[in-house]
Design an enzyme around this catalytic site. Structure first.
Site, PDB file in Angstrom:
ATOM      1  N   TYR A 164      40.217 -63.571  49.299  1.00 35.53           N
ATOM      2  CA  TYR A 164      39.290 -62.854  50.545  1.00 35.53           C
ATOM      3  C   TYR A 164      37.615 -63.014  50.293  1.00 35.53           C
ATOM      4  O   TYR A 164      37.259 -62.633  49.298  1.00 35.53           O
ATOM      5  CB  TYR A 164      39.715 -61.353  50.740  1.00 35.53           C
ATOM      6  N   HIS A 194      26.086 -61.004  61.249  1.00 42.13           N
ATOM      7  CA  HIS A 194      26.226 -59.381  61.025  1.00 42.13           C
ATOM      8  C   HIS A 194      24.973 -58.765  61.134  1.00 42.13           C
ATOM      9  O   HIS A 194      25.013 -57.430  61.136  1.00 42.13           O
ATOM     10  CB  HIS A 194      26.936 -59.223  59.694  1.00 42.13           C
ATOM     11  N   ASN A 307      27.768 -55.659  51.487  1.00 39.23           N
ATOM     12  CA  ASN A 307      29.110 -54.665  51.410  1.00 39.23           C
ATOM     13  C   ASN A 307      28.811 -53.776  50.483  1.00 39.23           C
ATOM     14  O   ASN A 307      28.864 -53.926  49.558  1.00 39.23           O
ATOM     15  CB  ASN A 307      30.404 -55.862  51.197  1.00 39.23           C
ATOM     16  N   TYR A 395      18.374  -8.072  58.656  1.00 37.67           N
ATOM     17  CA  TYR A 395      19.159  -9.016  57.778  1.00 37.67           C
ATOM     18  C   TYR A 395      18.573 -10.267  57.491  1.00 37.67           C
ATOM     19  O   TYR A 395      18.589 -10.756  56.394  1.00 37.67           O
ATOM     20  CB  TYR A 395      20.478  -9.477  58.660  1.00 37.67           C
ATOM     21  N   ARG A 398      16.617  -8.918  54.554  1.00 38.32           N
ATOM     22  CA  ARG A 398      17.381  -8.299  53.309  1.00 38.32           C
ATOM     23  C   ARG A 398      18.558  -9.415  52.884  1.00 38.32           C
ATOM     24  O   ARG A 398      18.907  -9.206  51.600  1.00 38.32           O
ATOM     25  CB  ARG A 398      18.078  -6.964  54.041  1.00 38.32           C
ATOM     26  N   PHE A 444      34.175 -49.274  49.852  1.00 42.01           N
ATOM     27  CA  PHE A 444      32.902 -49.572  50.940  1.00 42.01           C
ATOM     28  C   PHE A 444      33.271 -48.407  51.779  1.00 42.01           C
ATOM     29  O   PHE A 444      32.139 -48.192  52.668  1.00 42.01           O
ATOM     30  CB  PHE A 444      33.184 -51.188  51.594  1.00 42.01           C
ATOM     31  N   GLU A 529      39.656 -52.847  60.738  1.00 39.08           N
ATOM     32  CA  GLU A 529      38.843 -51.726  60.047  1.00 39.08           C
ATOM     33  C   GLU A 529      39.079 -50.498  61.126  1.00 39.08           C
ATOM     34  O   GLU A 529      38.382 -50.105  62.041  1.00 39.08           O
ATOM     35  CB  GLU A 529      37.313 -52.234  60.042  1.00 39.08           C
TER      36      GLU A 529
END
Length: 657
Positions: A164, A194, A307, A395, A398, A444, A529
């Protein structure tokens, strides 16, 4: 022979110059002549003489005088743009400098190096690399690991094994086998296709961090990149040539594909690139100006470059470091407010926090004691109300150890995850040289840093939420016993009225930004994905939350110092007087209404640069040495002794600590 790179209507032209005494006007005319020569219609000009133009530097956009000699007006190989009269802007012109351009006018190439091996990088190191303080080199061990890993890839290609991302397509195309003759084309196509991000480009510091972090991951030796290519990437980093990386487009699995692809696109000489020397220009010209060549990708190298979770994690490093800085300083600002509001220090008693010993809570209470202990640092303000009938405070005063404390512990938790992530291999497939094989997995996936950064935003936001309430107490005369909105002649003057509104607006905006992005997931890549982290947005919004926290605390710091003015001639403790003096060195007292935004920005800058911490830290550490046994553990968010020892030399020996 001097040479200049000239931008004319979207085209870049290299113009040599045999005589440096020629003028800027000559350079403009020669660039236009070359532009016309390359156009079938002469670019719309009858001749060069018809062109009316201005010439300006790409770096800083400064206009040049056409009569100035080139050797006076420009450096060799400088980048300039010819703007034709009547053109609104060159069609693809990107503003030549990024945000904060003033930071780069004094850029100096660093001389020191950080040696990367993929295992020992810290968040502090990465932020320093982002700021341009260091160059990068590899350790010998890292070089050997990279070489061994590459040998596995070369054998796979030679044997035509189906693996792959090396000999197949990507994502949905994982079962498509690619011919050996097209394996290099496959990697270039991957990077180009990409590179699909949108939005503003990362500022130089963040792009440097992204590039440095990718180098660190590649140095681990599990990516299959060649040592030759990795060294080319390092040369690009060391020259501060930074690709145009849009901030939006990653879903955080499979890694940060879009931003890392834009990063790789610049490395192969395509797309845009920025350097302090050139400003924005075509990547091939920026590389050439620094004596560099575009990278020619070998099989697997495109995938190796794009990647991983480095976009999420590099931004996460900045977020963690800025969060740590503002959390430390929030204690100092709140202590100053407590003094102005004539609060009591009883809530910070050691025994109270010993019976609920969260590390952050214990540390914050200690810091308050170190700044407010009137036995150690006499306070005239504290003495003025020693015998008042007030039993306890609101508060927001404190409970600072409990509220600030969990923010500190959140930061420590997130820093641990981010530190692991920046030294992790997040590729797919992974190359295991010791086994001589590649294995596909899911490192990834950005869920770890995404969840951590969502948590960071939620934790740090509370520092602003409680700070805004303290600002309200400072501005409200029924709560503070001070003039309304901290100004004389109220009505004629509005004082801090709208500054408080700004703080409230920022806190409200943070509430929306604190919604976790990592609870969302959208299936992508044709359901290959099918679960993603949305970590890119987690990182970007965490940074926005932290910036808002800084700004709210800047407003509180200004308000507290203004409150001191109405308590004079009484003085507060020595360390808090030093903080007051620091603020007054950049912002004068508020006597009547004036333009307030620059004051807020000046105070914000003090916090971002950690000046408030630097002033107070030596006193805190001195108090620690005198009151805490050496065997007692210190919070992981406590300031480093090394830094404190360096800074303590700023205190005169005669000064009472």
């Amino acid at each position: 022979m001097p040479r200049y790179t000239v931008h004319v209507r979207g085209e870049w032209l290299a113009v040599p110059c045999q005589d440096a005494q020629l003028t800027v006007g000559w350079l403009g005319r020669e660039a236009v002549r070359r532009y016309i020569k390359n156009k079938p219609d002469n670019g719309g000009f009858a001749s060069v003489d018809d062109a009316r133009f201005l010439v300006r530097r790409c770096k800083g956009l400064g206009l040049l005088d056409n009569e100035d000699p080139l050797d006076v007006a420009l450096e060799d190989n400088e980048f300039v743009e010819v703007v034709i009269e009547g053109d609104a802007m060159s069609p693809d012109f990107i503003p030549s400098q990024p945000e904060g351009v003033y930071l780069y006018s004094k850029y100096r190439e660093p001389e020191k190096y950080i040696a990367l091996d993929g295992d020992g990088l810290t968040t502090e190191d990465l932020v320093s690399l982002g700021k341009g303080h260091y160059k990068i080199k590899l350790t010998p061990t890292a070089e050997k690991r990279v070489q061994k890993s590459r040998e596995v890839i070369d054998r796979i290609v030679e044997e035509k094994t189906v693996v792959y991302g090396i000999t197949t397509g990507f994502g949905k195309f994982a079962r498509t086998v690619i011919p050996v003759s097209k394996l290099e084309e496959l990697q270039f196509n991957l990077v180009r296709s990409h590179s699909s991000g949108v939005g503003k480009p990362l500022i130089p510091e963040r792009c440097r961090m992204l590039l440095a972090l990718r180098i660190n991951v590649l140095a681990k030796g599990y990516s299959g990149i060649s040592l030759e290519t990795l060294k080319q990437v390092i040369e690009v980093f060391n020259a501060s040539c930074l690709p145009y990386v849009p901030e939006k487009g990653t879903v955080g699995a499979s890694g940060d594909l879009a931003p890392l692809s834009h990063l790789a696109l610049g490395l192969i000489g395509e797309g845009k690139m920025w350097s302090p020397k050139s400003g924005w220009a075509d990547a091939k010209y920026v590389l050439a100006a620094h004596g560099l060549k575009p990278i020619v990708l070998k099989p697997k190298e495109g995938l190796a470059l794009i990647n991983g979770t480095q976009m999420i994690t590099s931004l996460g490093c900045e977020a963690v470091e800025r969060a740590s800085a503002i959390a430390r300083q929030a204690d100092i600002v709140a202590a100053l407010t407590l003094e102005v509001l004539k609060g009591t220090t009883k809530a910070f008693d050691t025994d109270i926090h010993a019976v609920r010993p969260h590390r952050g809570q214990v540390e914050v209470a200690f810091r308050f004691r170190s700044l407010l202990d009137s036995d150690h640092h006499p306070s005239e303000i504290a003495e003025s109300h020693r015998f008042c009938d007030r039993v306890q405070d609101a508060y927001t005063l404190r409970c600072c150890p409990q509220v600030h404390g969990v923010a500190n512990d959140t930061i420590a938790f997130v820093k641990n995850i981010i530190t692991t992530e920046i030294n992790s291999a997040t590729d797919n497939p992974m190359v295991f040289a010791s086994r001589g094989e590649t294995i596909s997995g899911g490192n990834f996936h950005g869920e770890y840093p995404a969840k951590a950064l969502d948590y960071l935003a939620i934790g740090v936001h509370e520092l602003a939420a409680i700070s805004e309430r303290r600002i309200e107490r400072l501005c409200n005369p029924s709560l503070s016993e001070l003039p309304a909105f901290l100004v004389a002649e109220g009505g004629l003057n509005s004082g801090f009225m709208i500054a408080h509104c700004t703080a409230a607006a920022l806190v409200s905006e943070n509430k929306a930004l604190c919604h976790p992005s990592s609870v969302d997931s959208l299936s992508t890549s044709a359901a290959t994905e099918d679960h993603v982290s949305m970590g890119g947005w987690a990182a970007r919004k965490a940074l926005r939350v932290i910036e808002h926290v800084e700004q709210v605390l800047a407003i509180e710091l200004l308000a507290a110092c203004q409150g001191i003015e109405f308590l004079r001639p009484l003085k507060t403790t020595t360390p808090l007087e030093k903080v007051y003096d620091l603020v007054r060195s950049v912002v004068r007292p508020w006597i009547k209404d004036r333009f307030m935004a620059p004051d807020i920005e000046a105070a914000h800058r003090l916090l971002v640069e950690q000046k408030v911490w630097e002033v107070a830290a030596p006193y805190i550490e001195k108090y620690r040495m005198e009151h805490i046994p050496e065997s007692r553990p210190v919070s992981p968010t406590a300031f480093s002794l090394e830094f404190l020892h360096r800074k303590s030399s700023n205190i005169p020996e005669s000064e009472d600590l």
